[in-house]
Motif scaffolding. Structure first.
Motif, PDB file in Angstrom:
ATOM      1  N   TYR A 377      20.518   9.676  41.420  1.00 16.92           N
ATOM      2  CA  TYR A 377      19.939   8.344  41.418  1.00 16.92           C
ATOM      3  C   TYR A 377      20.101   7.702  40.041  1.00 16.92           C
ATOM      4  N   VAL A 378      20.018   6.371  40.009  1.00 15.00           N
ATOM      5  CA  VAL A 378      19.988   5.654  38.741  1.00 15.00           C
ATOM      6  C   VAL A 378      18.616   5.833  38.114  1.00 15.00           C
ATOM      7  N   ASP A 379      18.612   6.220  36.852  1.00 11.47           N
ATOM      8  CA  ASP A 379      17.359   6.491  36.134  1.00 11.47           C
ATOM      9  C   ASP A 379      16.937   5.332  35.237  1.00 11.47           C
ATOM     10  N   ASP A 380      17.921   4.554  34.753  1.00 17.74           N
ATOM     11  CA  ASP A 380      17.584   3.496  33.795  1.00 17.74           C
ATOM     12  C   ASP A 380      18.641   2.400  33.826  1.00 17.74           C
ATOM     13  N   GLU A 381      18.205   1.156  33.655  1.00 16.97           N
ATOM     14  CA  GLU A 381      19.086  -0.021  33.567  1.00 16.97           C
ATOM     15  C   GLU A 381      19.999  -0.146  34.784  1.00 16.97           C
ATOM     16  N   HIS A 382      19.377  -0.147  35.934  1.00 14.59           N
ATOM     17  CA  HIS A 382      20.145  -0.277  37.184  1.00 14.59           C
ATOM     18  C   HIS A 382      21.033  -1.517  37.158  1.00 14.59           C
ATOM     19  N   ALA A 383      22.248  -1.349  37.645  1.00 17.33           N
ATOM     20  CA  ALA A 383      23.191  -2.470  37.752  1.00 17.33           C
ATOM     21  C   ALA A 383      23.808  -2.460  39.147  1.00 17.33           C
ATOM     22  N   SER A 384      23.674  -3.559  39.838  1.00 21.15           N
ATOM     23  CA  SER A 384      24.282  -3.680  41.161  1.00 21.15           C
ATOM     24  C   SER A 384      25.761  -4.017  41.028  1.00 21.15           C
ATOM     25  N   VAL A 385      26.473  -3.921  42.130  1.00 23.43           N
ATOM     26  CA  VAL A 385      27.872  -4.365  42.156  1.00 23.43           C
ATOM     27  C   VAL A 385      27.947  -5.833  41.759  1.00 23.43           C
ATOM     28  N   PRO A 411      27.743 -22.307  50.854  1.00 22.69           N
ATOM     29  CA  PRO A 411      27.878 -22.113  49.401  1.00 22.69           C
ATOM     30  C   PRO A 411      28.054 -20.650  49.043  1.00 22.69           C
ATOM     31  N   PHE A 412      28.939 -20.378  48.085  1.00 22.60           N
ATOM     32  CA  PHE A 412      29.161 -19.025  47.583  1.00 22.60           C
ATOM     33  C   PHE A 412      29.337 -19.087  46.066  1.00 22.60           C
ATOM     34  N   THR A 413      29.094 -17.953  45.405  1.00 25.29           N
ATOM     35  CA  THR A 413      29.293 -17.857  43.967  1.00 25.29           C
ATOM     36  C   THR A 413      30.146 -16.644  43.627  1.00 25.29           C
ATOM     37  N   PHE A 414      30.563 -16.550  42.395  1.00 28.92           N
ATOM     38  CA  PHE A 414      31.404 -15.434  41.947  1.00 28.92           C
ATOM     39  C   PHE A 414      30.678 -14.099  42.109  1.00 28.92           C
ATOM     40  N   SER A 415      29.374 -14.077  41.808  1.00 28.74           N
ATOM     41  CA  SER A 415      28.662 -12.798  41.755  1.00 28.74           C
ATOM     42  C   SER A 415      27.572 -12.642  42.804  1.00 28.74           C
ATOM     43  N   ASN A 416      27.405 -13.630  43.684  1.00 34.11           N
ATOM     44  CA  ASN A 416      26.447 -13.514  44.773  1.00 34.11           C
ATOM     45  C   ASN A 416      25.050 -13.134  44.260  1.00 34.11           C
ATOM     46  N   GLY A 417      24.591 -13.802  43.224  1.00 35.78           N
ATOM     47  CA  GLY A 417      23.246 -13.574  42.710  1.00 35.78           C
ATOM     48  C   GLY A 417      23.156 -12.542  41.596  1.00 35.78           C
ATOM     49  N   GLY A 418      24.262 -11.877  41.286  1.00 38.03           N
ATOM     50  CA  GLY A 418      24.247 -10.911  40.203  1.00 38.03           C
ATOM     51  C   GLY A 418      24.108 -11.575  38.849  1.00 38.03           C
ATOM     52  N   GLU A 419      23.616 -10.801  37.861  1.00 36.88           N
ATOM     53  CA  GLU A 419      23.453 -11.304  36.509  1.00 36.88           C
ATOM     54  C   GLU A 419      24.248 -10.439  35.536  1.00 36.88           C
ATOM     55  N   PRO A 420      24.889 -11.037  34.533  1.00 40.03           N
ATOM     56  CA  PRO A 420      25.682 -10.261  33.564  1.00 40.03           C
ATOM     57  C   PRO A 420      24.826  -9.229  32.834  1.00 40.03           C
ATOM     58  N   ILE A 421      25.436  -8.117  32.520  1.00 33.76           N
ATOM     59  CA  ILE A 421      24.772  -7.073  31.739  1.00 33.76           C
ATOM     60  C   ILE A 421      24.792  -7.518  30.276  1.00 33.76           C
ATOM     61  N   LYS A 422      23.618  -7.859  29.752  1.00 38.85           N
ATOM     62  CA  LYS A 422      23.541  -8.538  28.444  1.00 38.85           C
ATOM     63  C   LYS A 422      24.056  -7.685  27.292  1.00 38.85           C
ATOM     64  N   LYS A 423      23.915  -6.391  27.376  1.00 37.46           N
ATOM     65  CA  LYS A 423      24.355  -5.526  26.276  1.00 37.46           C
ATOM     66  C   LYS A 423      25.882  -5.469  26.149  1.00 37.46           C
ATOM     67  N   LEU A 424      26.576  -5.960  27.159  1.00 38.85           N
ATOM     68  CA  LEU A 424      28.037  -5.847  27.154  1.00 38.85           C
ATOM     69  C   LEU A 424      28.740  -7.095  26.658  1.00 38.85           C
ATOM     70  N   VAL A 425      28.171  -8.275  26.911  1.00 36.25           N
ATOM     71  CA  VAL A 425      28.899  -9.520  26.596  1.00 36.25           C
ATOM     72  C   VAL A 425      28.048 -10.401  25.681  1.00 36.25           C
TER      73      VAL A 425
END
Length: 425
Positions: A377-385, A411-425
């Motif tokens: 299982y994911v233990d920390d900082e879960h990230a969806s597709v 209506p559609f978007t690039f990430s379907n409600g996902g949010e960028p992982i802030k530590k990466l960009v």
């Protein structure tokens, strides 16, 4: 209706600005601020962003590649673990090349999904959406093209080497160009010896004359115009000097040796040539990861091949000054179970898996998130597709949340409600 001035169409940038104005004024399309931002960045001399996506079809085992568990021998099995250049980042023993350049990429160890079947999971990774009967969603490459446009006048914006997702509701003009064998490049690009260019043009004119009645009836059909645009682009490419971008035989022997002689290695080398010449998005598929049986006999060659090719690609892009503007992605549809099955393999496991990002402003030398001690299982900082794809969008400078609409008005978007992982960009 806005007045049309043909002088606005003299170059690609003007054409894009014109289409942006038309779309905003006539259609109310909501992603125009993004296009304006891209145009502004290009006017400042910034390099346009590009993507090489290495897709591991079959579900790559995270435990035997990017998320090993050395303290749990029952889970880790026969796969050894090595340290990397980055403190605190360990990889499997098969990732020795990437271990030496770990400062250039980051690993996301906290991906998860609820989709455990290959086809739907690949579709989700490649589109940000689950399959539905009413709509075929476009792949990330087609979406990137929709938001950012073309770089090269003649080369296609999107190329798939070994498969991928199509343009979906965006239509034929956004269809990726498929390449089967990268060693052979783009095939069937020469007209028969008996057919001169002039004769070819006359055949095109004759075909258009035959179609004239149909074209009048379908004048407002975006599907028909999309195929026309696609065909016109194909004819222009066939006559372009840029076709040489598809020929990896023009690469020095030393360069080809670095990537290796496998189809995957040749595909990654071709991908680098294509982005170097102005292709926006290249996906290179690498199969054979469905390790339900004898994983410890099959994973060494598969993972070592990924390591060799990915490390060669990242290093090559860096040496050529292309890594800052090219995003390299390593992704897969899901992971594999920590528990070894009765056939000495690992079964499907969507609850935790890993992805890798490098270049295009991604902060390297990081491990984002973690799975538990078993990698179950994911233990920390879960990230969806969807979050992973939003991060891709952020890195390449396109909006992850701006709506575009299918022909049915959905209506559609690039990430379907996902949010960028802030530590990466």
């Amino acid at each position: 209706m806005l007045p049309f001035d043909s002088s606005q169409m003299n170059d690609e940038q003007s054409r894009r600005n014109f289409m942006a104005t038309m779309a905003k004024s006539c259609l109310g399309v909501s992603f125009m601020p993004a296009l304006a931002g891209l145009a502004e960045a290009q006017s400042r001399g910034a390099k346009p962003k590009q993507v090489i996506y290495l897709f591991m079809t079959g579900a790559m085992s995270h435990l035997d590649t990017f998320d090993p568990k050395p303290k749990n021998k029952e889970v880790q099995g026969e796969t050894g673990v090595i340290n990397t250049k980055t403190r605190g980042m360990q990889l499997s023993e098969h990732m020795s090349g990437l271990a030496k350049i770990s400062d250039k990429f980051s690993v996301v160890r906290s991906l998860s999904t609820t989709t455990g079947a290959h086809g739907p999971a690949r579709y989700l990774m490649r589109t940000s959406y689950k399959p539905i009967a009413s709509t075929r969603h476009p792949g990330l490459g087609s979406l990137f093209q929709k938001y950012a446009g073309k770089i090269s006048k003649d080369l296609p914006p999107t190329v798939q080497i070994g498969g991928g997702e199509g343009p979906g509701y965006l239509g034929a003009q956004y269809a990726p160009v498929p390449i089967g064998d990268p060693a052979r490049g783009l095939e069937n690009t020469k007209t028969p010896s008996y057919l001169s260019e002039n004769a070819f043009d006359k055949r095109i004119e004759l075909s258009q004359a035959f179609d004239s009645g149909f074209r009048r009836r379908a004048a407002k059909s975006s599907k028909v115009s999309g195929y026309d645009d696609l065909y016109a682009d194909a004819v222009r490419l066939l006559r372009s000097e840029d076709l040489k971008a598809f020929d990896i035989n023009q690469e020095p022997a030393k360069q080809k040796e670095a990537y290796g002689e496998s189809r995957f290695g040749r595909g990654a080398l071709l991908a680098r040539r294509l982005v170097e010449n102005g292709v926006r998005f290249v996906e290179v598929s690498f199969g054979g990861w469905d390790n339900h049986r004898d994983i410890f006999n099959t994973i060494p060659a598969r993972a070592s091949e990924l390591d060799k090719v990915a490390s060669a690609l990242i290093s090559d892009l860096a040496q050529k000054g292309l890594l800052n503007s090219t995003l390299v992605v390593i992704g897969s549809e899901f992971g594999r179970k920590p528990k070894i099955n009765q056939n000495s393999g690992r079964d499907h496991h969507p609850a935790a898996f890993s992805g890798v990002l490098a270049g295009a402003g991604i902060k390297g030398g990081q491990v984002i998130g973690k799975s538990d001690d078993e990698g179950f299982y994911v233990d920390d900082e879960h990230a969806s597709v969807e979050d992973f794809n939003a991060t891709i969008a952020k890195a390449i400078g396109v909006p992850h949340d701006e709506e575009i609409y299918s022909p049915t008005g959905r209506p559609f978007t690039f990430s379907n409600g996902g949010e960028p992982i802030k530590k990466l960009v």
